[in-house]
Design a protein around this motif. Sequence first.
Motif, PDB file in Angstrom:
ATOM      1  N   SER A 111       3.712  23.099  43.057  1.00 36.80           N
ATOM      2  CA  SER A 111       3.648  23.892  44.285  1.00 36.80           C
ATOM      3  C   SER A 111       2.189  23.988  44.727  1.00 36.80           C
ATOM      4  CB  SER A 111       4.211  25.297  44.051  1.00 36.80           C
ATOM      5  OG  SER A 111       4.205  26.035  45.264  1.00 36.80           O
ATOM      6  N   SER A 112       1.914  23.522  45.940  1.00 34.26           N
ATOM      7  CA  SER A 112       0.542  23.569  46.455  1.00 34.26           C
ATOM      8  C   SER A 112       0.467  24.444  47.700  1.00 34.26           C
ATOM      9  CB  SER A 112       0.044  22.158  46.776  1.00 34.26           C
ATOM     10  OG  SER A 112      -1.345  22.192  47.076  1.00 34.26           O
ATOM     11  N   LEU A 113      -0.306  25.512  47.578  1.00 31.34           N
ATOM     12  CA  LEU A 113      -0.593  26.443  48.678  1.00 31.34           C
ATOM     13  C   LEU A 113       0.678  27.021  49.304  1.00 31.34           C
ATOM     14  CD1 LEU A 113      -3.701  24.846  50.423  1.00 31.34           C
ATOM     15  CD2 LEU A 113      -3.608  26.552  48.590  1.00 31.34           C
ATOM     16  N   SER A 114       1.554  27.481  48.443  1.00 34.03           N
ATOM     17  CA  SER A 114       2.762  28.175  48.896  1.00 34.03           C
ATOM     18  C   SER A 114       2.902  29.570  48.301  1.00 34.03           C
ATOM     19  CB  SER A 114       4.022  27.373  48.539  1.00 34.03           C
ATOM     20  OG  SER A 114       4.089  26.180  49.274  1.00 34.03           O
ATOM     21  N   ILE A 115       2.469  29.768  47.048  1.00 36.42           N
ATOM     22  CA  ILE A 115       2.795  31.024  46.375  1.00 36.42           C
ATOM     23  C   ILE A 115       2.014  32.214  46.919  1.00 36.42           C
ATOM     24  CG2 ILE A 115       3.427  29.777  44.266  1.00 36.42           C
ATOM     25  CD1 ILE A 115       0.919  31.146  42.984  1.00 36.42           C
ATOM     26  N   GLN A 116       0.988  31.972  47.755  1.00 38.41           N
ATOM     27  CA  GLN A 116       0.278  33.114  48.335  1.00 38.41           C
ATOM     28  C   GLN A 116       1.173  33.917  49.279  1.00 38.41           C
ATOM     29  OE1 GLN A 116      -0.643  29.934  48.736  1.00 38.41           O
ATOM     30  NE2 GLN A 116      -1.064  29.474  50.881  1.00 38.41           N
ATOM     31  N   TRP A 117       2.297  33.314  49.702  1.00 36.12           N
ATOM     32  CA  TRP A 117       3.269  34.007  50.547  1.00 36.12           C
ATOM     33  C   TRP A 117       4.332  34.717  49.721  1.00 36.12           C
ATOM     34  CZ3 TRP A 117       1.851  34.389  55.412  1.00 36.12           C
ATOM     35  CH2 TRP A 117       0.991  33.409  55.937  1.00 36.12           C
ATOM     36  N   CYS A 118       4.186  34.703  48.411  1.00 38.42           N
ATOM     37  CA  CYS A 118       5.219  35.207  47.512  1.00 38.42           C
ATOM     38  C   CYS A 118       4.621  36.158  46.496  1.00 38.42           C
ATOM     39  CB  CYS A 118       5.866  34.038  46.758  1.00 38.42           C
ATOM     40  SG  CYS A 118       6.477  32.706  47.810  1.00 38.42           S
ATOM     41  N   THR A 141      -3.225  27.833  44.736  1.00 38.61           N
ATOM     42  CA  THR A 141      -3.097  28.973  45.627  1.00 38.61           C
ATOM     43  C   THR A 141      -4.489  29.371  46.091  1.00 38.61           C
ATOM     44  OG1 THR A 141      -2.056  31.142  45.926  1.00 38.61           O
ATOM     45  CG2 THR A 141      -3.164  30.744  43.814  1.00 38.61           C
ATOM     46  N   LEU A 142      -4.545  30.393  46.925  1.00 36.09           N
ATOM     47  CA  LEU A 142      -5.814  30.842  47.487  1.00 36.09           C
ATOM     48  C   LEU A 142      -6.239  32.153  46.844  1.00 36.09           C
ATOM     49  CD1 LEU A 142      -5.161  30.043  51.249  1.00 36.09           C
ATOM     50  CD2 LEU A 142      -6.488  28.700  49.609  1.00 36.09           C
ATOM     51  N   GLY A 143      -7.543  32.248  46.562  1.00 37.91           N
ATOM     52  CA  GLY A 143      -8.110  33.431  45.943  1.00 37.91           C
ATOM     53  C   GLY A 143      -8.702  34.400  46.956  1.00 37.91           C
ATOM     54  N   PRO A 144      -9.214  35.529  46.482  1.00 39.08           N
ATOM     55  CA  PRO A 144      -9.604  36.639  47.362  1.00 39.08           C
ATOM     56  C   PRO A 144     -10.804  36.379  48.262  1.00 39.08           C
ATOM     57  CG  PRO A 144     -10.152  37.118  45.067  1.00 39.08           C
ATOM     58  CD  PRO A 144      -9.316  35.888  45.053  1.00 39.08           C
ATOM     59  N   ALA A 165      -3.518  39.371  51.367  1.00 39.73           N
ATOM     60  CA  ALA A 165      -4.175  39.924  50.183  1.00 39.73           C
ATOM     61  C   ALA A 165      -4.004  38.906  49.056  1.00 39.73           C
ATOM     62  CB  ALA A 165      -3.563  41.260  49.807  1.00 39.73           C
ATOM     63  N   PHE A 166      -4.965  38.011  48.900  1.00 39.19           N
ATOM     64  CA  PHE A 166      -4.831  36.905  47.958  1.00 39.19           C
ATOM     65  C   PHE A 166      -5.041  37.373  46.517  1.00 39.19           C
ATOM     66  CE2 PHE A 166      -6.438  34.913  51.932  1.00 39.19           C
ATOM     67  CZ  PHE A 166      -5.336  34.116  52.207  1.00 39.19           C
ATOM     68  N   ASP A 167      -4.311  36.736  45.586  1.00 41.04           N
ATOM     69  CA  ASP A 167      -4.418  37.069  44.161  1.00 41.04           C
ATOM     70  C   ASP A 167      -5.731  36.577  43.566  1.00 41.04           C
ATOM     71  OD1 ASP A 167      -1.970  38.405  43.754  1.00 41.04           O
ATOM     72  OD2 ASP A 167      -0.898  36.506  43.561  1.00 41.04           O
ATOM     73  N   THR A 168      -6.218  37.296  42.573  1.00 44.32           N
ATOM     74  CA  THR A 168      -7.380  36.856  41.811  1.00 44.32           C
ATOM     75  C   THR A 168      -6.949  35.828  40.767  1.00 44.32           C
ATOM     76  OG1 THR A 168      -7.105  38.555  40.119  1.00 44.32           O
ATOM     77  CG2 THR A 168      -8.436  39.137  42.067  1.00 44.32           C
ATOM     78  N   PRO A 169      -7.892  35.033  40.254  1.00 49.09           N
ATOM     79  CA  PRO A 169      -7.539  34.129  39.152  1.00 49.09           C
ATOM     80  C   PRO A 169      -6.973  34.883  37.951  1.00 49.09           C
ATOM     81  CG  PRO A 169      -9.673  33.527  40.070  1.00 49.09           C
ATOM     82  CD  PRO A 169      -9.286  34.835  40.704  1.00 49.09           C
ATOM     83  N   GLU A 170      -7.510  36.071  37.684  1.00 49.63           N
ATOM     84  CA  GLU A 170      -7.030  36.859  36.558  1.00 49.63           C
ATOM     85  C   GLU A 170      -5.566  37.259  36.750  1.00 49.63           C
ATOM     86  OE1 GLU A 170     -11.334  36.885  36.816  1.00 49.63           O
ATOM     87  OE2 GLU A 170      -9.818  37.493  38.299  1.00 49.63           O
ATOM     88  N   ALA A 171      -5.189  37.583  37.988  1.00 49.04           N
ATOM     89  CA  ALA A 171      -3.800  37.943  38.268  1.00 49.04           C
ATOM     90  C   ALA A 171      -2.875  36.734  38.094  1.00 49.04           C
ATOM     91  CB  ALA A 171      -3.674  38.511  39.680  1.00 49.04           C
TER      92      ALA A 171
END
Length: 256
Positions: A111-118, A141-144, A165-171
């Motif tokens: 999955s490429s650049l989709s999970i930021q919507w989920c 995905t995209l970071g903050p 509101a993008f997830d951090t790598p840690e998340a």
Amino acid sequence: MLSAPIKQRVRESFDRAASTYDGAAVLQRRVCDRLLAHLTPPAPPTRILDAGCGTGYGARILRQRWPQVPIIGVDFAPAMLEVARDAIDLGFAADIEKLPFPDTHVDLWWSSLSIQWCDAATVFADAFRVLKPGGALAVSTLGPETFHELRTAFAGVDAHRHTLAFDTPEAILTALEHAGFGNIALHRERHAVHYPDLKRLMRAVKDIGAHNVGEGGRSGMMGRAAWQRVEAAYERFRSAEGLLASYDVILATATK
């Protein structure tokens, strides 16, 4: 997690963008290529799932590496699937948080650049479910820090949200671990795209369907004076190449 009404709005945006997506998806293609470069599954896959396949660029480059392997495409925008039909063997209009497949159905989940919507935790739990033991996951995905220039330019003009509101790598790491994945490798990269002016930057975002920002977004048009203030504020990010839009890209691979 996006509410059902917001998710429907996002789906409609991507449906409308199906015909313009490929012309504007410079960064999206670049990130797909980078994700494939990091992907070294334990064994060659026998069935691939492209979760959030869009118009099929990811499926096409996966096909180049594994030309004989069936590829299933899933996207919640039916118009995107229609464009991708020549790149995939089977297509399903579905939500990648709840895939319409039995357990242990595929051995590569991509999955490429989709999970930021989920909701990442929900997506990864279902990815773990549909993967065979020993199967591989590859996700970008995209970071903050993504679009921090845009947020800065709008900050003094209104209080609306203008990016996700993008997830951090840690998340992302925590979500993968909680889902049960092992051999997790995370890479973080900064990518830059330049535009002649702010209107064309915003047009490019709209052309890929990504202008719906979920809860807290502006519901009406911005006034001319406010827009001019945003344009003026964004000029601090101009270089000889144009106006900068930064993308904080997170690449992750793992195994079940």
